[in-house]
Scaffold this motif. Structure first.
Motif, short mmCIF file in Angstrom:
data_model
loop_
_atom_site.label_atom_id
_atom_site.label_comp_id
_atom_site.label_asym_id
_atom_site.label_seq_id
_atom_site.Cartn_x
_atom_site.Cartn_y
_atom_site.Cartn_z
N LEU A 115 18.93 -2.21 -31.62
CA LEU A 115 18.81 -2.87 -30.31
C LEU A 115 17.79 -4.00 -30.37
O LEU A 115 18.04 -5.11 -29.88
CB LEU A 115 18.39 -1.85 -29.25
CG LEU A 115 19.47 -0.86 -28.80
CD1 LEU A 115 18.86 0.27 -27.98
CD2 LEU A 115 20.56 -1.57 -28.00
N GLN A 116 16.64 -3.75 -30.99
CA GLN A 116 15.60 -4.77 -31.05
C GLN A 116 16.00 -5.97 -31.91
O GLN A 116 15.42 -7.06 -31.76
CB GLN A 116 14.30 -4.18 -31.59
CG GLN A 116 13.55 -3.35 -30.57
CD GLN A 116 12.17 -2.95 -31.06
OE1 GLN A 116 11.90 -1.79 -31.32
NE2 GLN A 116 11.29 -3.92 -31.18
N ALA A 117 16.99 -5.79 -32.78
CA ALA A 117 17.46 -6.90 -33.60
C ALA A 117 18.36 -7.86 -32.81
O ALA A 117 18.65 -8.96 -33.27
CB ALA A 117 18.22 -6.38 -34.82
N GLY A 122 13.65 -6.91 -26.66
CA GLY A 122 12.39 -6.45 -27.23
C GLY A 122 12.30 -4.93 -27.19
O GLY A 122 13.26 -4.24 -26.82
N ARG A 123 11.15 -4.42 -27.56
CA ARG A 123 10.96 -2.97 -27.61
C ARG A 123 11.12 -2.34 -26.23
O ARG A 123 11.71 -1.29 -26.08
CB ARG A 123 9.58 -2.64 -28.19
CG ARG A 123 9.37 -1.15 -28.41
CD ARG A 123 8.04 -0.86 -29.08
NE ARG A 123 7.83 0.57 -29.27
CZ ARG A 123 8.23 1.25 -30.33
NH1 ARG A 123 8.88 0.63 -31.29
NH2 ARG A 123 8.00 2.55 -30.44
N LYS A 124 10.58 -3.01 -25.20
CA LYS A 124 10.68 -2.44 -23.85
C LYS A 124 12.14 -2.33 -23.42
O LYS A 124 12.57 -1.28 -22.92
CB LYS A 124 9.91 -3.30 -22.84
CG LYS A 124 9.83 -2.66 -21.46
CD LYS A 124 9.24 -3.60 -20.44
CE LYS A 124 10.28 -4.55 -19.89
NZ LYS A 124 9.83 -5.33 -18.72
N ALA A 140 9.26 2.97 -21.91
CA ALA A 140 9.30 1.51 -21.74
C ALA A 140 8.13 1.08 -20.87
O ALA A 140 8.13 1.28 -19.66
CB ALA A 140 10.62 1.10 -21.09
N VAL A 141 7.12 0.49 -21.49
CA VAL A 141 5.89 0.14 -20.76
C VAL A 141 6.00 -1.27 -20.18
O VAL A 141 6.02 -2.26 -20.91
CB VAL A 141 4.66 0.25 -21.68
CG1 VAL A 141 3.39 -0.16 -20.92
CG2 VAL A 141 4.53 1.67 -22.21
#
Length: 214
Positions: A115-117, A122-124, A140-141
């Motif tokens: 997903l992040q690729a 992004g990570r969130k 998810a911050v």
């Protein structure tokens, strides 16, 4: 380093969150994993309400990456003009849609790394999709969680990454799946940035935050 609240206090906080809202839901409207991914990607530096207004008509017509590619970048722009950074977001949605079609058979992967690729993810964003669609205990911050984590000392930290790890470390396992939704909702509607509503807060007696707003 700021110390987090004791484990038994954090457990009581989340027990109260759970009692008030047993099954908290994210507020971004979607119909499947793909539209959730797109909605979350569009929500960066925008409100969920604003994204929902822009995507209702879009998702009624476009609910797969194949349909998004058929719509095209300019067609997408017409739907999301009211969202901040809409041109860059439209480019990323078209790019990620093409990758999903070419590399994943049109399906959204359930791997954080995959997903992040994707462009604009992004990570969130990845964590939101992992949590909301697959029910994984991913944290998810966002700005609300960062604020609440530090104010309450549930998950103190100077960076998003530190707060994310602190939630994973400090929140009891049975509350991990819904932890980020409870914290987001608490920050959005009660523990607000400028005027926290401490007078009506269900965890006021457990919270060390000094500015108990009158």
């Amino acid at each position: 380093m700021v110390q987090a609240l004791p484990y038994h206090t954090i457990r009581e906080i989340f027990a109260r969150f759970q009692a008030a809202e047993p099954e908290p839901k994210g507020e971004l409207e979607h119909v499947n994993a793909y539209t959730l991914l797109v909605a979350v990607a569009l929500s960066a530096q925008a409100t969920d309400a604003g994204v929902n207004r822009a995507t209702r008509a879009l998702f009624a017509r476009v609910d797969t990456p194949e349909k998004m590619l058929a719509l095209g970048e300019e067609g997408l722009v017409e739907h999301i003009r009211t969202i901040g950074l809409f041109r860059n977001k439209a480019k990323n949605v078209i790019k990620l849609s093409r990758i999903l079609v070419e590399d994943y058979g049109g399906e959204v992967p359930s791997s954080r790394a995959a997903l992040q690729a994707l462009p604009g993810v992004g990570r969130k964003t990845a964590n939101v999709v992992l949590n909301m669609w697959w029910g994984l205990p991913a944290q998810a911050v966002d700005t609300h969680i960062f604020r609440v984590g530090n104010r309450t000392l549930i998950a103190p930290g100077k960076t998003v990454e530190v707060v994310e790890r602190a939630i994973e470390d400090n929140v009891p396992a049975e509350f991990q799946r819904h932890a980020h939704h409870w914290l987001i909702l608490h920050g959005r509607y009660l523990c607000k940035a400028r005027k926290p509503m401490c007078g009506t807060c269900p965890i006021r007696d457990l919270c060390p935050y000094e500015d108990k707003t009158l």
